[in-house]
Design an enzyme around this catalytic site. Structure first.
Site, PDB file in Angstrom:
ATOM      1  N   ARG A 277       0.862  -1.183   0.000  1.00 49.26           N
ATOM      2  CA  ARG A 277       0.000   0.000   0.000  1.00 49.26           C
ATOM      3  C   ARG A 277       0.897   1.230   0.000  1.00 49.26           C
ATOM      4  NH1 ARG A 277      -2.142   0.901   5.532  1.00 49.26           N
ATOM      5  NH2 ARG A 277      -0.798   2.713   5.567  1.00 49.26           N
ATOM      6  N   HIS A 281      -3.595   4.562   4.715  1.00 51.54           N
ATOM      7  CA  HIS A 281      -4.689   3.579   4.830  1.00 51.54           C
ATOM      8  C   HIS A 281      -5.990   4.157   4.267  1.00 51.54           C
ATOM      9  CE1 HIS A 281      -7.515   0.741   6.467  1.00 51.54           C
ATOM     10  NE2 HIS A 281      -8.110   1.698   7.151  1.00 51.54           N
ATOM     11  N   TYR A 290       4.039   5.782  11.512  1.00 52.34           N
ATOM     12  CA  TYR A 290       4.408   4.388  11.778  1.00 52.34           C
ATOM     13  C   TYR A 290       5.262   3.731  10.705  1.00 52.34           C
ATOM     14  CZ  TYR A 290       0.188   3.738   8.888  1.00 52.34           C
ATOM     15  OH  TYR A 290      -0.754   3.798   7.889  1.00 52.34           O
TER      16      TYR A 290
HETATM   17  C1  TPP Z   1     -14.065  -5.791  12.547  1.00 51.44           C
HETATM   18  C2  TPP Z   1     -13.287  -4.552  12.276  1.00 51.44           C
HETATM   19  N1  TPP Z   1     -12.339  -4.153  13.147  1.00 51.44           N
HETATM   20  C3  TPP Z   1     -11.653  -3.018  12.936  1.00 51.44           C
HETATM   21  C4  TPP Z   1     -11.886  -2.259  11.832  1.00 51.44           C
HETATM   22  C5  TPP Z   1     -11.121  -0.962  11.618  1.00 51.44           C
HETATM   23  N2  TPP Z   1     -10.209  -1.119  10.493  1.00 51.44           N
HETATM   24  C6  TPP Z   1     -10.565  -0.710   9.251  1.00 51.44           C
HETATM   25  S1  TPP Z   1      -9.437  -1.130   8.125  1.00 51.44           S
HETATM   26  C7  TPP Z   1      -8.430  -1.841   9.265  1.00 51.44           C
HETATM   27  C8  TPP Z   1      -7.151  -2.486   8.813  1.00 51.44           C
HETATM   28  C9  TPP Z   1      -7.396  -3.575   7.804  1.00 51.44           C
HETATM   29  O1  TPP Z   1      -6.190  -4.088   7.335  1.00 51.44           O
HETATM   30  P1  TPP Z   1      -6.134  -5.207   6.233  1.00 51.44           P
HETATM   31  O2  TPP Z   1      -7.087  -6.308   6.537  1.00 51.44           O
HETATM   32  O3  TPP Z   1      -4.707  -5.588   6.072  1.00 51.44           O
HETATM   33  O4  TPP Z   1      -6.660  -4.506   4.910  1.00 51.44           O
HETATM   34  P2  TPP Z   1      -6.099  -3.207   4.185  1.00 51.44           P
HETATM   35  O5  TPP Z   1      -6.770  -2.031   4.825  1.00 51.44           O
HETATM   36  O6  TPP Z   1      -4.634  -3.182   4.362  1.00 51.44           O
HETATM   37  O7  TPP Z   1      -6.514  -3.332   2.767  1.00 51.44           O
HETATM   38  C10 TPP Z   1      -8.990  -1.731  10.533  1.00 51.44           C
HETATM   39  C11 TPP Z   1      -8.349  -2.207  11.766  1.00 51.44           C
HETATM   40  C12 TPP Z   1     -12.877  -2.701  10.936  1.00 51.44           C
HETATM   41  N3  TPP Z   1     -13.184  -2.016   9.824  1.00 51.44           N
HETATM   42  N4  TPP Z   1     -13.557  -3.850  11.166  1.00 51.44           N
END
Ligand code: TPP
Lengths: 391, 336
Positions: A277, A281, A290
């Site tokens: 990425r 985010h 970070y």
């Molecule tokens: C159940 C849940 N917990 C926390 C969040 C908050 N949150 C949104 S995106 C994220 C990180 C997700 O990371 P990843 O699965 O690696 O996907 P990426 O965003 O890197 O595509 C978090 C913690 C959420 N959306 N859903």
């Protein structure tokens, strides 16, 4: 060609306690185009992309460029206050294009929130891609019109939905498949693990497509897994592949292998697409808190677009005319996206009450009735017509 | 006294708890290096190390379930759920395990777990980021549910929650995170009003207006606006949603004879229903009108471009006050 793991690194200050290295079986990573744009051969995967003509390669390049442009335009729209939020996919274009371009129209897609490039390739109307991020709807498009579910924000929840959908395909005796997208962080959620249990037990036609972009907001992938993510599949009895997610051809080959297995009754497959990425985010995130900037530089050298560009160059296909054509297309898409966003009508106040149930609900009807009276009590003629319209 | 934001006040309270008790530890997604998506835990990992301030894998059931084990072992875990809408994957652990362990073990096992949840809307977020799930937890025996409404309360109540031997679901009104207020960081939480006690925010004689969390500020503004029209509103900040301090509300309603309660959560089965019913039982002969609820609608939290219609605002609360007073209002001319 098989390369060693190119980038499970990524160190962040203060994370030493979580330093479990992603050791494990050490799957090799499938790569068909090197970062320098060299087409390298791979006896096992080459046959799966042998039919990809020069023309198709050019069209894949166009997709990559257009998607990057959509991402840039949407980010700008967010900065200008037209969108509430945007989750950039910068750097992940090849993972999205390579996988979605391998699907048939009757295959069904279950995305997370970051698969806006997939949505574009699937033919979702451009403004519909932005609808959710503008705050003008909870779901942007009709899933059945494009065979793609609405975006999923709850991490990992869609993996179970995809598994159930694939159970349905199996029951129906159809030869289509489902594909589910999720991130590296999602692999920690119970839902994702339960989905793999179900998918393996019932041998459903499903592709688990994990975009390992190395970060879950501020958390590095090694905090989620002590092994390479690809090794997860084995524990569930799911055949797995690890591919260079910045290599559109490698992603395509792997997805085709998985889809072929699904269609032939061979059950689910887990694909770890190793990508990165490049942006924050979401537009609300500040990765400088970070992330080591050197890491970003390393990955910039593996850019998914740059390498196809270089490959086309080597083949003498990257002509001025071709380049101009791609640019014209990207410009047009960006213009349409912007116009569609800015021109999107605001929802009506009483839309709040719509679609909660499919048949009338007396509690809610009373609340709606009361609220429309309340609006009307301001003597605002517009409010009054809105009230009429909602009845 | 120091001026600080609501978020900073919680941060300072967490810091004091970490300082005072080596058994206190923090766990959650992105709470370490990043300091939490709202920066509530900013700087704590740096100062207390990553065994006391732990970035966890992305798994809410895992976060709360492991906190149960840590509590078994004598720790006092403080877990952060990143947003209200993401507590549901942990719901099973909270209602089936955290809430019941003390009862099931006949008092042998204590569950001094604090579950911090930023909640409520009004910040223009996408779905799952603006929910008000407090009634689910208030309905679960064994849990204490609280929500501070001012930086000072946030500072003391987080410390009280952490030192409480029962599990506490600690709702933080996220749209107030940046609001500033005076905080006395040296205030001893054991001598401050207990977290279970409601607070009279403004005295009044005509109507009792009950609010909590994000709507306390709105309720206070409504009372000021009502005063301009000659109506005296007594605002009560509930602070604790389970158990509710009915004595404070009852005393006020006995004085005013009228009750309005407001919350962002949907109306049916919400806290407002509980307060209206309980106060009606206790003060039936003192009430001059039926209790009035001004709440969110019974709909999934709407997308941001219409959320202002869902959230009770100053005008809707004033309309509710008019209803309680029998003055002209949006329901005038209608039965009930
Ligand atoms: C159940 C849940 N917990 C926390 C969040 C908050 N949150 C949104 S995106 C994220 C990180 C997700 O990371 P990843 O699965 O690696 O996907 P990426 O965003 O890197 O595509 C978090 C913690 C959420 N959306 N859903």
């Amino acid at each position: 060609m098989v390369t060693d793991d190119a980038g499970q690194g990524g160190t962040a200050a203060g994370q030493d306690n979580n330093a479990g290295h992603q050791g494990g079986a050490g799957h090799n990573m499938v790569q068909l185009i090197t970062p320098a744009g060299e087409r390298v051969s791979h006896p096992e995967y080459d046959p799966w992309v042998r039919d990809v003509s020069d023309e198709q390669l050019c069209s894949l390049y166009e997709d990559l460029v257009v998607i990057r442009r959509i991402d840039k335009e949407a980010t700008a729209l967010q900065r200008q206050g037209e969108l509430g939020l945007w989750p950039p996919l910068l750097g992940q274009e090849a993972s999205q294009v390579g996988s979605v371009r391998s699907l048939r129209d009757d295959d069904f897609i279950f995305p997370s929130y970051r698969e806006n490039g997939v949505a574009y390739c699937r033919g979702v109307d451009l403004p519909d891609i932005l609808r959710v991020w503008r705050g003008a709807a909870s779901g942007g498009w009709d899933p059945y019109a494009v065979n793609m579910a609405i975006p999923q924000i709850v991490i990992g929840a869609q993996t179970l939905h995809a598994t159930g959908y694939a159970m349905g395909i199996q029951n129906d005796g159809a030869d289509s498949a489902a594909i589910v997208y999720f991130g590296d962080g999602a692999t920690s959620e119970g839902d994702v693990n339960e989905a793999m249990v179900f998918a393996a037990s019932f041998q459903v036609p499903l592709v688990f497509f994990c975009q390992n972009n190395h970060w879950a907001i501020s958390e590095p992938v090694r905090l989620q897994s002590h092994t390479q993510l690809v090794d997860r599949g084995a524990g569930f009895g799911i055949p797995s592949m690890r591919v260079d997610g910045n290599d559109v051809l490698a992603v395509m080959a792997a997805t085709r292998v998985a889809l072929d297995r699904a269609r032939r009754g061979g059950g689910p497959t887990f694909i770890e697409a190793v990508t990165y990425r490049m942006g924050p985010h979401t537009t609300a995130d500040d990765p400088t808190r970070y992330r080591d900037p050197n890491e970003l530089e390393d990955w910039a050298a593996k850019d998914p677009i740059g390498r196809v560009h270089a490959l086309l160059d080597r083949k003498g296909l990257f002509t001025e005319e071709f380049e101009a054509g791609v640019r014209t297309k990207a410009d047009a898409v960006a213009r349409e996206l912007r116009a569609g966003c800015v021109g999107m009508p605001d929802p009506e106040p009483l839309d709040v009450f719509k679609h909660v149930y499919s048949t009338p609900n007396s509690w809610l009807d009373r609340q709606q009735d009361h609220y429309s009276r309340y609006l009307a009590s301001f003597g605002d003629p517009e409010g009054a017509t809105q009230e009429e319209g909602a009845r | 006294m120091t001026q600080m934001t609501f978020a900073r006040a919680i941060n300072s309270g967490l810091r004091r708890s970490l300082d005072n008790d080596p058994k206190v530890l923090l766990m959650g997604e992105d709470i370490g290096t990043l300091g939490g998506v709202f920066r509530v835990t900013d700087g704590l990992q740096k100062d207390f190390g990553n065994h006391r301030v732990v970035d966890t894998p992305l798994a809410e059931s895992g976060i709360v379930g492991t906190a149960v084990g840590l509590a078994y072992r004598g720790y006092r875990p403080v877990v952060e759920i990143q947003f209200d809408g993401f507590v549901y994957p942990a719901f099973d652990q909270i209602v089936s395990q955290v809430a019941k362990m003390h009862y099931r073990s006949r008092g042998a096992v204590k569950m001094p777990i604090t579950i911090r949840i930023p909640f409520g809307g009004g910040i223009g977020s996408p779905e799952h980021h603006s929910e008000s799930p407090e009634a689910y937890f208030a309905h679960t025996a064994g849990l204490r549910v609280v929500t501070p409404a001012s930086p000072q309360d946030a500072h003391t109540m987080i410390q009280q929650a952490i030192s409480c031997d029962d599990p506490v679901v600690f709702f933080e009104p996220k749209r107030r995170y940046h609001d500033k207020g005076e905080v006395d960081e040296s205030l001893d939480p054991t001598s401050a009003p207990p977290m279970g006690q409601a607070r009279v925010v403004t005295d009044g004689s005509d109507v009792t207006l009950v609010a909590y969390g994000p709507l306390v500020k709105t309720a206070r503004d409504a009372a000021t606006a009502a005063a301009d029209e000659g109506v005296s509103v007594e605002v009560i900040d509930l602070r604790s949603l389970a158990p509710v301090d009915f004595a404070t509300v009852e005393a006020s309603v006995r004085k005013t004879g009228r009750l309005v309660i407001t919350h962002e959560a949907g109306q049916s089965g919400g806290l407002g229903a509980e307060v209206a019913a309980s106060i009606t039982e206790r003060c039936f002969y003192h009430l001059e009108a039926a209790p009035v609820r001004v709440t969110g609608f019974d709909v999934p939290y709407p997308y941001s471009r219409v959320e202002m219609h869902h959230l009770p605002d100053l005008d809707r609360i004033l309309d509710g006050v008019d209803r309680a007073l029998g003055r002209p209002n949006s329901l005038s001319g209608l039965e009930g």
